[in-house]
Design a protein around this motif. Structure first.
Motif, PDB file in Angstrom:
ATOM      1  N   HIS A  46       0.825  -1.210   0.000  1.00  0.00           N
ATOM      2  CA  HIS A  46       0.000   0.000   0.000  1.00  0.00           C
ATOM      3  C   HIS A  46       0.859   1.259   0.000  1.00  0.00           C
ATOM      4  CE1 HIS A  46      -4.161  -1.279   0.129  1.00  0.00           C
ATOM      5  NE2 HIS A  46      -3.788  -2.304   0.878  1.00  0.00           N
ATOM      6  N   SER A  47       0.272   2.312  -0.570  1.00  0.00           N
ATOM      7  CA  SER A  47       0.953   3.609  -0.664  1.00  0.00           C
ATOM      8  C   SER A  47       0.735   4.407   0.620  1.00  0.00           C
ATOM      9  CB  SER A  47       0.385   4.388  -1.845  1.00  0.00           C
ATOM     10  OG  SER A  47      -0.922   4.850  -1.517  1.00  0.00           O
ATOM     11  N   THR A  48       1.253   5.633   0.642  1.00  0.00           N
ATOM     12  CA  THR A  48       1.094   6.501   1.814  1.00  0.00           C
ATOM     13  C   THR A  48      -0.112   7.430   1.668  1.00  0.00           C
ATOM     14  OG1 THR A  48       3.480   6.425   2.270  1.00  0.00           O
ATOM     15  CG2 THR A  48       2.230   8.241   3.263  1.00  0.00           C
ATOM     16  N   TYR A  53      -3.764   5.730   0.601  1.00  0.00           N
ATOM     17  CA  TYR A  53      -4.226   4.861   1.690  1.00  0.00           C
ATOM     18  C   TYR A  53      -4.707   5.700   2.878  1.00  0.00           C
ATOM     19  CZ  TYR A  53      -4.009   1.838   5.772  1.00  0.00           C
ATOM     20  OH  TYR A  53      -4.315   1.181   6.940  1.00  0.00           O
ATOM     21  N   CYS A  68      -8.434   5.966   4.750  1.00  0.00           N
ATOM     22  CA  CYS A  68      -8.654   5.716   6.185  1.00  0.00           C
ATOM     23  C   CYS A  68      -9.436   6.861   6.830  1.00  0.00           C
ATOM     24  CB  CYS A  68      -7.313   5.548   6.905  1.00  0.00           C
ATOM     25  SG  CYS A  68      -6.433   4.029   6.522  1.00  0.00           S
ATOM     26  N   SER A  82      -5.901  -0.135   9.447  1.00  0.00           N
ATOM     27  CA  SER A  82      -6.730   0.990   8.987  1.00  0.00           C
ATOM     28  C   SER A  82      -7.583   1.597  10.086  1.00  0.00           C
ATOM     29  CB  SER A  82      -7.632   0.528   7.830  1.00  0.00           C
ATOM     30  OG  SER A  82      -6.851   0.047   6.757  1.00  0.00           O
ATOM     31  N   GLY A 124      -7.657  -1.810   1.005  1.00  0.00           N
ATOM     32  CA  GLY A 124      -7.086  -0.882   1.982  1.00  0.00           C
ATOM     33  C   GLY A 124      -8.072  -0.352   2.986  1.00  0.00           C
ATOM     34  N   ALA A 158      -7.022   4.319  -2.135  1.00  0.00           N
ATOM     35  CA  ALA A 158      -6.466   3.414  -1.116  1.00  0.00           C
ATOM     36  C   ALA A 158      -6.124   2.022  -1.645  1.00  0.00           C
ATOM     37  CB  ALA A 158      -7.443   3.295   0.057  1.00  0.00           C
ATOM     38  N   LEU A 212      -4.422  -1.332  -3.351  1.00  0.00           N
ATOM     39  CA  LEU A 212      -3.057  -1.848  -3.381  1.00  0.00           C
ATOM     40  C   LEU A 212      -2.366  -1.383  -4.648  1.00  0.00           C
ATOM     41  CD1 LEU A 212      -2.870  -5.656  -4.319  1.00  0.00           C
ATOM     42  CD2 LEU A 212      -4.757  -4.170  -5.005  1.00  0.00           C
ATOM     43  N   ARG A 213      -1.042  -1.235  -4.573  1.00  0.00           N
ATOM     44  CA  ARG A 213      -0.283  -0.781  -5.731  1.00  0.00           C
ATOM     45  C   ARG A 213       0.332  -1.936  -6.512  1.00  0.00           C
ATOM     46  NH1 ARG A 213      -3.087   3.090  -4.375  1.00  0.00           N
ATOM     47  NH2 ARG A 213      -2.310   5.230  -4.375  1.00  0.00           N
TER      48      ARG A 213
END
Length: 656
Positions: free
Chosen positions: A282-284, A287, A291, A320, A425, A478, A480-481
């Motif tokens: 996951h990214s910053t 994501y 949340c 999360s 996410g 959010a 997944l990458r």
């Protein structure tokens, strides 16, 4: 893949939110929900860009919202910079430094509280310690810890220095830990001597030692050990150091490392259909935005809320809705080390009463295990502080939903039945508590900006009243990458060629009713094909559990059958003692007749097995793959070290 899945359950009960709740809700009424959905439809990138600017602190603002140049490797806000730890901690220091960030209740009932200012200090001290050990931006750190304030500190400290964390659930075996250290290329492990669950001590550091001793952990340099249980554990000189030693003399402040919004915040391993775990990355920025928005929309987050998500941080729900969502919103969050039935089945309700919990988010598995204890337990406690109830992890059957609504919520709390995954996410499909009327067993409608649909195997929408494959038609922040180190598996698993790589395949079967409400019927590989009829396991399970006199819990799997293609095998936990002999045969026949009446003869289980419990991980997740092996009479070769109750496997081998 299933072209269509027959939905045989029909739910007519509808529960609108109360006018009082609607009035105070963050998303107030269906018109407000629809306005957000319309904005996303009208200007997709503008919608997400607006929300990202409003809800996140950026050290460098982004100019580009979504980059779709290389699908399915989408980028969100990637030319902007921020830090997840800053967004969770620093930005609250001026406005509410002394507000309680975490209320931690240990297995033995001891309560510890930490404020935002104190949590910030502890995170900075550990972040400085990690830097002193040579850990830097982009390094991977594996975290194998008990539920504790310290596990939050560890995750936030990694985020602060831009190291990528990978949390492994504290019930996994040494082999599982070793596989994840190797796959992630982890340079350090943060662990504890042990943890407590249900009155028992469970070792952690010895498991890490065994994992590293298996070999292959070549990048591994340091092991930091938090002293939780006080048990004696071996420490390897030069490699291992105690947490207290590591942070001794470290400064109380640590400048956050600003990173691109696309920087990998964490890797979280999830089971794949092959049995080889997938490192979901996951990214910053995207994501964290997800949340925050889901906290505000789904949980109607208010500054005064006491928020309790009962998940372990080893799962995405804990990431999360314990570590990132609540803290980014400046909320007080409850953490719990133990299990819901220790020292008795009133533990959850006692904690809600003691901590005055407002929002309670747990799994249907936990709810069903507490139903077994009887309706009297929750009635012993004052649950009047609760204003929202939530469920997560699997579809909730209507009978459990109604019990939750009446016995726990006292018919006044909206229930948010949330559908989402490690990969998504954050929550994707759910009722918004002040806007969307609920139906037992239905996740209702997608969140604004989430373009969900049900399609057949060619990717065409099946329309209302039918079932098929759940897909998401547009990327979302959010998501997944990639799968860590395996981009091809990412493409093949989630964006298959069947759909020309344009639709995200969730792996779940679902149906849409006449109101446009989504009902999740289980994993595609948990869909049964009986005499040409495709039935979701969730629907058969719901029918069994609807027999509230006899059944406390049920899990259904398929096994090959020469006559019908697949036969239904049901594993049942009864309300009373486990039936045996003639009694078991009698109860099994009664349940077959019951299912035939509830759904139809096609859904009658061919084989019913009774156990005192179902095989579950220590986090309460039913190990369905294990049940499939038992149903097929296969030798059990998979790792059962994470089972809470290995003894019941023998009971479940006995067919009725």
């Amino acid at each position: 893949m299933a072209a269509t899945i027959e939905s045989v359950l029909s739910e007519k009960r509808v529960f609108p939110p109360s006018p009082e709740f609607v009035k105070q809700a963050n998303v107030s009424g269906m018109a407000a929900y629809q306005a957000l959905c319309d904005e996303a439809e009208r200007d997709f990138e503008g919608f997400w860009g607006r929300l990202a600017k409003e809800h996140l602190h950026w050290s460098k603002p982004f100019n580009r919202v979504l980059d779709e140049a290389n699908p399915p490797f989408f980028k969100w806000f990637h030319d902007g910079e921020l830090n997840a730890s800053y967004n969770c901690l620093d930005r609250h220091l001026a406005s509410q430094p002394d507000k309680t960030a975490i209320i931690f209740e240990a297995d033995d009932g001891k309560v510890t509280k930490i404020t935002y200012k104190e949590l910030h200090r502890e995170v900075c001290r550990l972040a400085n310690a990690l830097k002193a050990l040579g850990i830097q931006r982009g390094d991977r750190v594996l975290i194998y810890m008990p539920m504790s304030i310290q596990v939050v500190v560890a995750m936030q400290a990694c985020a602060r220095i831009a190291a990528t964390h990978s949390v492994v659930f504290g019930g996994f075996s040494a082999k599982s830990v070793q596989e994840r250290i190797i796959d992630a290329g982890a340079v350090a492990v943060i662990t504890a001597d042990g943890q407590f669950r249900g009155g028992r001590e469970i070792p952690l550091k010895p498991v890490v030692d065994e994992a590293i001793g298996m070999g292959g952990c070549d990048a591994m340099r340091k092991v930091i050990v938090y002293k939780r249980s006080g048990s004696s554990v071996p420490m390897t000189a030069g490699r291992d150091l105690w947490w207290d030693e590591a942070v001794k003399g470290q400064g109380d402040t640590c400048d956050p490392v600003w990173v691109s919004a696309e920087h990998p915040l964490f890797i979280l391993y999830t089971s794949g259909s092959t049995g080889k775990p997938k490192g979901v990355q996951h990214s910053t920025g995207g994501y964290l935005l997800g949340c925050i928005l889901t906290m505000k929309w789904v949980f109607d987050n208010k500054p005064t809320d006491i928020f309790w998500c009962t998940a372990d941080v080893g799962w995405v729900t804990g990431h999360s809705y314990i570590v990132y969502g609540p803290l980014a919103c400046g909320t007080t969050v409850v953490m719990f080390e133990g299990v819901p039935t220790y020292p008795d089945a009133g533990r959850f309700w006692k904690m809600i009463q003691a901590h005055k919990v407002n929002v309670f988010y747990t799994a249907p598995t936990a709810i069903r295990s507490l139903i077994k204890a009887g309706p009297e337990e929750p009635k012993k406690y004052d649950l009047s502080s609760v204003r929202i109830l939530g469920t997560v992890g699997e579809p909730i059957n209507p009978e459990a939903w109604m019990w939750y609504h009446t016995t726990v919520g006292r018919e006044r709390c909206p229930i948010v039945d949330t559908w989402w995954q490690t990969e998504t996410g954050v929550i994707m499909i759910t009722p918004l508590p002040g806007a969307i009327p609920t139906k037992p067993g239905s996740a209702t409608l997608p969140l604004p900006g989430i373009m969900a649909d049900i399609v057949d195997e060619t990717g065409n929408s099946v329309g209302k009243g039918k079932g098929g494959l759940l897909v998401i038609k547009r990327p979302w922040p959010a998501m997944l990458r990639t799968i860590w180190g395996d981009p091809e598996r990412y493409k093949k698993t989630y964006f298959p060629d069947d759909f020309k790589g344009k639709l995200y395949l969730a792996g779940d079967g679902a149906s849409i009713d006449e109101d446009g409400y989504f009902r999740i019927v289980g994993r595609i590989d948990d869909v049964l094909n009986v005499s040409g009829h495709r039935l979701g396991t969730m629907e058969v399970e719901s029918a069994l559990v609807a027999n509230s006199k006899l059944v406390a819990e049920a899990a259904v799997v398929g096994r090959p059958d020469e006559l019908t293609g697949e036969a239904i095998v049901a594993f049942v936990v009864t309300k009373g003692p486990r039936p045996t002999g003639e009694e078991a045969k009698k109860v099994a026949q009664e349940l077959r007749d019951w299912v035939a009446k509830e759904i139809g003869a096609i859904a009658k289980p061919k084989d019913i097995r009774f156990g005192e419990n179902l095989p579950k991980t220590r986090s309460g997740k039913i190990m369905r793959r294990l049940l499939r092996s038992i149903a097929r009479g296969e030798e059990i070769t998979q790792d059962v070290t994470t089972l809470e109750n290995p003894a019941i496997l023998e009971q479940l081998k006995q067919s009725q």
